[in-house]
Structure formats: structure tokens, C-alpha cells
Design an enzyme around this catalytic site. Structure first.
Site, PDB file in Angstrom:
ATOM      1  N   ASP B  41       0.855  -1.181   0.000  1.00 20.98           N
ATOM      2  CA  ASP B  41       0.000   0.000   0.000  1.00 20.98           C
ATOM      3  C   ASP B  41       0.895   1.236   0.000  1.00 20.98           C
ATOM      4  O   ASP B  41       1.692   1.430   0.915  1.00 20.98           O
ATOM      5  CB  ASP B  41      -0.889  -0.045   1.265  1.00 20.98           C
ATOM      6  N   ASP B 134      -2.997   2.510  -6.012  1.00 19.55           N
ATOM      7  CA  ASP B 134      -1.890   2.574  -5.063  1.00 19.55           C
ATOM      8  C   ASP B 134      -1.791   1.370  -4.129  1.00 19.55           C
ATOM      9  O   ASP B 134      -1.067   1.414  -3.148  1.00 19.55           O
ATOM     10  CB  ASP B 134      -1.979   3.863  -4.238  1.00 19.55           C
ATOM     11  N   GLU B 135      -2.504   0.317  -4.397  1.00 18.62           N
ATOM     12  CA  GLU B 135      -2.336  -0.863  -3.559  1.00 18.62           C
ATOM     13  C   GLU B 135      -2.568  -2.137  -4.359  1.00 18.62           C
ATOM     14  O   GLU B 135      -3.308  -2.134  -5.340  1.00 18.62           O
ATOM     15  CB  GLU B 135      -3.250  -0.832  -2.327  1.00 18.62           C
TER      16      GLU B 135
END
Lengths: 371, 417
Positions: B41, B134-135
Site C-alpha cells: 500500500d 496505489d495498492e
């Protein structure tokens, strides 16, 4: 109100009523059937505000009056009573309805008759009489093409109107959903000339069917700009018609398709059904490849497999390959009763025409599918 | 206890400092080199990208978000210290942190950088499952021989590489299934590395609130709360059958999660279920022309994405949000699946016409669902609309022009409304 009625008569009347009432409605009384007792007749009336059906049945009236009760519940009760039972219906004003048959007793909550909506009668501009068999053919052969698409609401019915035929005026029914079209003609009954063209809604077509079981029955038809009524001596079906303009269908019926294929309709339908089995897709595409007196039907589904079947046909034009939705082909092929199906093709991208033998009174158009 | 220096990546046997570089960023855990399912993350991703691209922002509180009635989409850690949170209305965020620099998000930039990160992850294992820009989950099972290093080392190397090459930090959660890996990545943020081992799973979960479970939000917590379930230990007291009876398929999943069990695989390809786009207006509107212009642009975006993925949809969905945030959705099933903007727009416009009286609206969205392969779409032409085939041809031609000369090379007049 108090009356006695044969179970069979009651069941018939109530079953027509319960199929008209709207099951998912928010106005409770629209789920009810209005029962009126008068003279030696019981009258059953049901409506969803678009369709109203009134059926009369012989009954022994012990005291006149009226009551409304839930149509579906009453139907279920009557259906479950033994054949041949004599049913007694009785209700005091404002009280529940008592249903008694032999040793069975039921009590149904009622709503006052004053709250029951009665459809306003229209000024019918045309009144004529038509044979049940003729009306049945007009609607049965066209209803498969009715659209369910709500955005084109004016296609959600059968367009019944007076059309010009080669030998004078005809009574014509047309239905289409944009992928296929059915155009069925019948002789114009006396008195129908002045009839305005009306779009008869899908649900009405379904309800009407129940009036048309006996070929020889005479159906009294009344038409206005906004309503249509079909009546037999015991049942009157009144319906609003769809308020919209049916598209100009004449320009989409191909007139110059040259390639002619003639095939036994039932053999053709069976073969289409067989080859379509291998396809798992929702819209199953069947490819028709035509050569001299030969038709090859094939389905190719990358996931599940392939199928091919050859049929002997009459075909003498240039070779052609064209694809169709299997369901559409099956539906139009199953409209052909006795004669061979005659297909008229142009190219693989153009609408194809189908008729029953050389009979011009039933014409079908189907759009091809890219395969 | 096996330990790993997160700076120089040296594995060693326990100790507070790295024997090689004397660094203090040491991760020690009994199962450190045995676990292989991870969740990565990025830390304050959008804000970090902005800081990286504009070094003058480095020491300032940065909030990404915007529009006159925008909400915070990401706040950097400086702003977070002041109490700014994601999804907070902008005016509230600025009240807490008046000196914050508000940056309007640059989605294309974030997408580009996300791709670079994804490429780095895909060098490590084919089993990368992105959850958002983003993860992502990574399954490194069986990659030890390939990398000559256990997953923990490979992951520490990944975040170090993200820092040196992209200037972005991320946090790693490492465990034995997806659920726990995702929980772990949140334990030690930012620049974190957290491990939940098999042996400690039960102890770790026992007193956690059920809100820890991804997908159990406020409504889910309230529903569980009504059944007296607030923590994992409450869940453990329930019979599997009773949970199933009360909460359906979710109940069975809860029963397993309560025991730290999660059998879902990390899969690179989760099939797309629908494609949609929506837009929020600066001012609420009920103007049919304006709405139609938005509808066309959105339909075109949806269609572009469908075409890019060779997909088509059978159901057109229209979404409208009213001024009072009341949501209106309309669905229409097409006879023939489509990927054409022309058909998508026509259907959505028809549904919009029927809902116009419910306006004014603050948001409009359009989508395609019940997806299928493009080759099964647009196969039957419309008998009653003979010009549809010509319009479809025109759309394909303008697609080809846009592919060659850029997406504004040719637009429909109504896109300008």
C-alpha cells in the site's frame, strides 16, 4: 348480496379476472374483483386501469348487491374446490364475503364497491363483427414480434389497422421489435372501414386470446382513437390502446429480394433447433449457407463446439452465406402451418423476408446477424 | 528469531541492529521467511506524487482534492497530523489546516506512476492483483528459488526500489492470506513492514473490532452490532450455521475470517463486471441540453474503455444523484450487446428523459454491465433505424482517426455542449 353459482362457471369468470388484476400494485382495490348480483346473472369485473374485463355468468340470485374481494385469493379458493361443487357467495354491505361450498367455509375481507374504478366508456367510431378464428390468426401470428423494450413503448403492442391490399382494403396486424417484423392480413369485416389504426398492448393481446377459443364465435369489436373493445355474449374486454405512432413499417419490408429459398418449415425449424444446441451463448447465431438445392445450417461456438446439418431445399440462385439469431428463425418458422416456408434474401447484411408458400397474407421480416 | 535489515536487506539472526550496516530498521519475526502473501500500500500516494514532482511542496501540508464542493482525496502525512482525513469535505480540512496547499488531482499522472509500480511488482511474480492505483496483493509463493531470496527480502527490496527510483514510499503487510496481509499493511504506516504469522493469528484477531474486515463498513458494523458482534471474539462464539442463516454468504465468510482463514487466491485478472463513468457538476442542473452533453461525453468514455478491452455490454445503466443526494438508477437491457457510444448514449438519453422531472441533479453517470466479448456485440442491425449502421460506421471511422491523431482530433458537436 347472496348468490349460488356452479364452481365451473365461477372458476372461469374469476380466472379471467385474476389474470387482469395487477399483482404488484399499490392501490389495494385494483387487486380486487367486483362481484355484482342482479336478475339471474352474476357479473365479475376486474381492471388494472388499462384493461377492464367484465364477465357474466348464470347464477341463482337470492339477494341483489355487490362486493369486491381479492381476485387472486378468490381464484385460488375456487380452483381448489372439488369439481361440481355449488358455491354460495354472500356478503352484507361493508362486511367480509362468505364463500361456502359443501363443508368448506371461507371469509374474505372486502372493500366497498363504490371505490372500485369503472373504466369510462369511449365514443367508438367503428363497430364491427369478426370471427374469433380470424382474430386469433391475426394476433397469434404477430404477437411473437412485439417488443418488450420500454424506451420504444409504441412497439409494445400489435398495430391493428385498415390497409390497402391489391384487391382492396384489408384488416392488418403488424408487430415488430426492430429485429423482426410480422405483417398479417385478413379480409376487412363489414363496418370496419372507418376504424382508426390502434396499437393493442401486449397484455391485452394475451387477455383477448381467451375470448377466441371457438373459431365460429362472432366477436363484436369496437374501436376508438383511445380504446378498443372485444365482446362475446358473456365477456367484454375493454382496453386502452398505446398512445403513440407506430413507425412506417412499409418501407422496411424488402420488395426486391431476389434469392429465393423454399424449405419444409417444420424440417427447417427442427434442424435449426438441433444445431443451435451446441451454442452456449445467449444470442445463438446460426449460419445458413446456400448452394444449388442445398442448405447447410451451422453453428460454431468457440467455447462449446460446432454443429452442422444439411437440408434438401429448392434454391437456384447465387451462393449465399447469412447468419441469424436462432431464436428469431425458430419463431418465424413456427408460424408456418401447412405450406413450405419461402425465404427471400438479398445480401448477408440486408433484411430477409419470409412467407408461407405463396400466401401474401402473412409476411415476416428478420434482420440477419453478423457471423 | 529470523530478522531482516530493511535498509541493506541483510538477513540475520535476531538483534536490535543490523550487523552489516548497523541500521535500526530491522524486521524480526519467527515466521518472517516462511510467509509469502503480501499487500503493498503506497503511503499517501497522490500527495506523495505531487511532492515528488514539485519539491517545493516537500515540507508543506499537501491536500489532493478539489472542486468547489470537493472532498479530500488524499492528504500527506503532515496534513494528517493536523487531523485532515480522506473523504473529509474540503472546507473542513482547510479549517483544520489553513496553510495547506490544495492540489487538484492529476489522475493521468497517477495512473502513469501506478503503472511503473505495477511493472516493478510484476517482475517479482505474475500473481499481482491491483486493488486500486496505489495498492495491490502479491503472491510470492514458490518464487524463492527464482529470486534467490525469501519473499520478505524481495518485498523489502521492492519498497526500497520504489523509494530510490520513484521517490515514493509504501508499506508492506506480509501474512499467510489476503485478509491478514491487508490488515498487516495498515499496522505500521507509513514506510512500514508488518507481519502476521500463523502462530499469532488467533491472538492478534481476538480483540480486534469487526470493522477491520474489508467490506464491513458502518452499515455492516451496525448490522453485526445488532447481533451483539463487535469484536472477533464475539464472532468466534457464533456457530457457522447460525452466522450463515443470519448473514447469508457473508456469514460463512465471517466465520472463516474470525479464524483468520481466507482462501481467496491472489489473481492477476479479476474479470471486469461493469464499465462506468460519472461526473459531478459544479452546480446542480436540470437543463436537458447540458445533461445530454455530459451524457455523450461519458458514453464516449465508457465506449472507449469497452473498445480498448474488446468488451461489450448487454445492460445500459444510468445513474443520477439529486441535490439532496438521493440516488436514482435506471437499467435497460439491450436486445443485442453493444460497445458503441451511439447506442449507449441513445439508451441512456431515453432513460434520462424519463427521469428529468426528478432533477436538478448534482451527478450523472452512465455504465455498461453484463459484459461479454466484443465479437458477440452489435451483430443485429435495427430494422426501424436504417441509419444506425451508418452511424456505427462513422463511429468506427472516428475511432480510427482518434487512435492515430489524438483523442481530440475529431469530436461530435454535442460533446461541446
Amino acid at each position: 348480496m347472496k348468490l349460488s353459482i356452479e364452481r365451473a362457471d365461477l372458476l372461469k369468470a374469476v380466472s379471467q379476472a385474476q389474470s387482469v388484476v395487477e399483482r404488484r400494485n399499490t392501490i389495494p382495490i385494483l387487486a380486487n374483483v367486483l362481484i355484482e348480483a342482479e336478475g339471474d346473472l352474476a357479473r365479475f369485473r376486474a381492471t388494472d386501469l388499462d384493461i377492464e374485463v367484465v364477465e357474466t355468468a348464470p347464477a341463482q340470485i337470492l339477494s341483489a348487491g355487490a362486493v369486491t374481494v381479492n381476485a387472486v385469493t378468490l381464484h385460488e379458493i375456487i380452483r381448489k374446490l372439488p369439481d361440481g361443487a355449488l358455491v354460495q357467495l354472500s356478503a352484507a354491505p361493508g362486511e367480509p364475503l362468505d364463500v361456502n361450498a359443501g363443508r368448506s367455509h371461507f371469509r374474505l375481507q372486502s372493500l366497498p364497491r363504490e371505490d372500485f374504478p369503472v373504466m369510462a366508456s369511449a365514443d367508438y367510431t367503428a363497430n364491427f363483427s369478426a370471427r374469433a378464428g380470424m382474430l386469433r390468426r391475426l394476433f397469434d401470428k404477430s404477437k411473437f414480434a412485439i417488443s418488450t423494450e420500454e424506451t420504444r413503448y409504441y412497439l409494445n403492442g400489435v398495430y391493428m389497422h385498415v390497409a390497402d391490399g391489391p384487391d382492396g382494403a384489408l384488416l392488418r396486424c403488424v408487430a415488430t421489435d426492430g429485429h423482426r417484423l410480422a405483417r398479417i392480413d385478413a379480409d376487412l369485416p363489414a363496418g370496419a372501414n372507418e376504424m382508426p389504426g390502434v396499437i393493442v398492448p401486449r397484455k391485452t393481446v394475451g387477455e383477448l386470446r381467451k375470448l377466441l377459443d371457438n373459431d365460429e364465435d362472432e366477436i363484436a369489436v369496437s374501436v376508438s382513437e383511445t380504446k378498443i373493445r372485444f365482446a362475446t355474449p358473456s365477456i367484454t374486454l375493454t382496453s386502452k390502446v398505446i398512445d403513440g405512432t407506430f413507425p412506417d413499417y412499409a418501407r422496411v419490408i424488402p420488395a426486391n429480394n431476389e434469392r429465393r429459398l423454399e424449405v419444409d418449415a417444420s424440417e427447417f425449424a427442427k434442424a435449426v433447433d438441433r444445431v443451435a444446441t451446441v451454442s452456449s451463448e445467449r444470442t445463438r447465431a446460426v449460419k445458413l449457407a446456400m448452394g444449388e438445392d442445398k442448405l447447410v445450417l451451422s453453428v460454431n461456438s468457440p467455447e462449446s463446439g460446432a454443429a452442422e446439418e444439411e437440408l434438401a431445399v429448392a434454391y437456384g440462385d447465387e451462393q449465399l452465406e447469412i447468419g441469424f439469431n436462432a431464436k428469431y428463425l425458430l419463431e418465424i418458422a413456427s408460424q408456418v402451418d401447412r405450406e413450405n416456408a419461402v425465404f427471400m434474401f438479398n445480401t448477408s447484411g440486408d433484411p430477409t423476408l419470409m412467407r408461407e408458400g405463396n400466401d401474401p397474407s402473412a409476411v415476416y421480416v428478420v434482420m440477419p446477424m453478423r457471423v | 528469531m529470523p530478522a531482516l535489515c530493511r535498509d541493506c536487506l541483510t538477513p540475520f539472526e535476531t538483534g536490535p541492529r543490523c550487523p552489516a550496516c548497523a541500521g535500526r530498521r530491522v524486521m524480526a519475526h519467527p515466521e518472517l521467511f516462511e510467509l509469502s502473501i503480501a499487500h503493498m500500500d503506497c503511503d499517501a500516494f497522490y500527495a506523495s506524487v505531487e511532492k515528488r514532482d514539485d519539491p517545493s511542496l516537500r515540507d508543506k501540508p499537501v491536500i489532493v482534492g478539489g472542486g468547489r464542493r470537493g472532498v479530500v482525496s488524499t492528504a500527506c502525512y503532515i496534513a494528517r497530523i493536523r487531523g485532515v482525513r480522506s473523504a473529509m469535505p474540503m472546507f473542513k480540512a482547510l479549517a483544520l489546516c489553513p496553510d495547506a496547499v490544495v492540489v487538484k488531482g492529476r489522475m493521468e499522472r497517477y495512473v502513469a506512476i501506478s503503472r511503473e509500480i505495477r511493472a516493478m511488482m510484476e517482475e517479482l511474480t505474475p500473481a499481482v492483483e491491483p486493488l486500486s492505483l496505489d495498492e495491490a496483493f502479491l503472491d510470492l509463493t514458490g518464487t524463492e528459488r527464482l529470486h534467490s531470496a525469501p519473499p520478505a527480502v524481495v518485498l523489502a527490496r521492492l519498497v526500497r526500489r520504489m523509494e530510490t527510483e520513484l521517490g515514493l514510499t509504501g508499506s508492506i503487510g506480509l501474512s499467510h492470506n489476503k485478509f491478514l496481509a491487508k490488515v498487516a499493511s495498515d499496522l505500521d504506516k507509513p514506510r512500514g513492514f508488518a507481519v502476521i504469522g500463523r502462530a499469532e493469528t488467533d491472538d492478534f484477531l481476538r480483540d480486534q473490532p469487526v470493522g477491520l474486515i474489508w467490506g464491513v463498513g458502518a452499515a455492516g458494523q451496525a448490522a453485526l452490532g445488532r447481533a451483539g458482534i463487535r469484536t472477533f471474539s464475539d464472532l468466534l462464539r457464533w456457530d457457522r450455521k447460525d452466522l450463515g442463516a443470519r448473514f447469508g454468504t457473508m456469514g460463512d465468510r465471517l466465520w472463516h475470517l474470525a479464524r483468520g482463514q481466507d482462501a481467496r487466491r491472489v489473481s492477476a485478472r479479476t474479470p471486469i463486471k461493469s464499465i462506468s463513468h460519472e461526473t459531478t457538476f459544479h452546480e446542480d442542473t436540470a437543463a436537458p441540453d447540458l445533461l445530454d452533453g455530459h451524457l455523450w461525453r461519458l458514453a464516449e468514455k465508457v465506449s472507449d474503455r469497452a473498445k480498448a478491452r474488446d468488451l461489450a455490454g448487454r445492460v445500459v445503466v444510468l445513474k443520477l444523484k439529486r441535490s439532496d443526494h438521493g440516488l436514482i438508477t435506471r437499467r435497460h437491457a439491450l436486445g443485442d450487446a453493444t460497445q458503441l457510444a451511439d447506442i449507449l448514449h441513445a439508451q441512456a438519453a431515453e432513460m434520462l428523459r424519463g427521469a428529468l422531472d426528478k432533477g436538478p441533479f448534482r451527478l450523472i453517470g452512465v455504465g455498461l454491465s453484463e459484459l461479454c466479448a466484443a465479437e458477440d456485440a452489435d451483430r443485429t442491425a435495427d430494422l426501424l433505424d436504417p441509419s444506425a449502421a451508418r452511424r456505427a460506421g462513422a463511429e468506427r471511422a472516428s475511432d480510427a482517426i482518434r487512435a492515430r491523431f489524438g483523442k481530440d482530433a475529431i469530436v461530435k458537436g454535442r460533446a461541446l455542449r
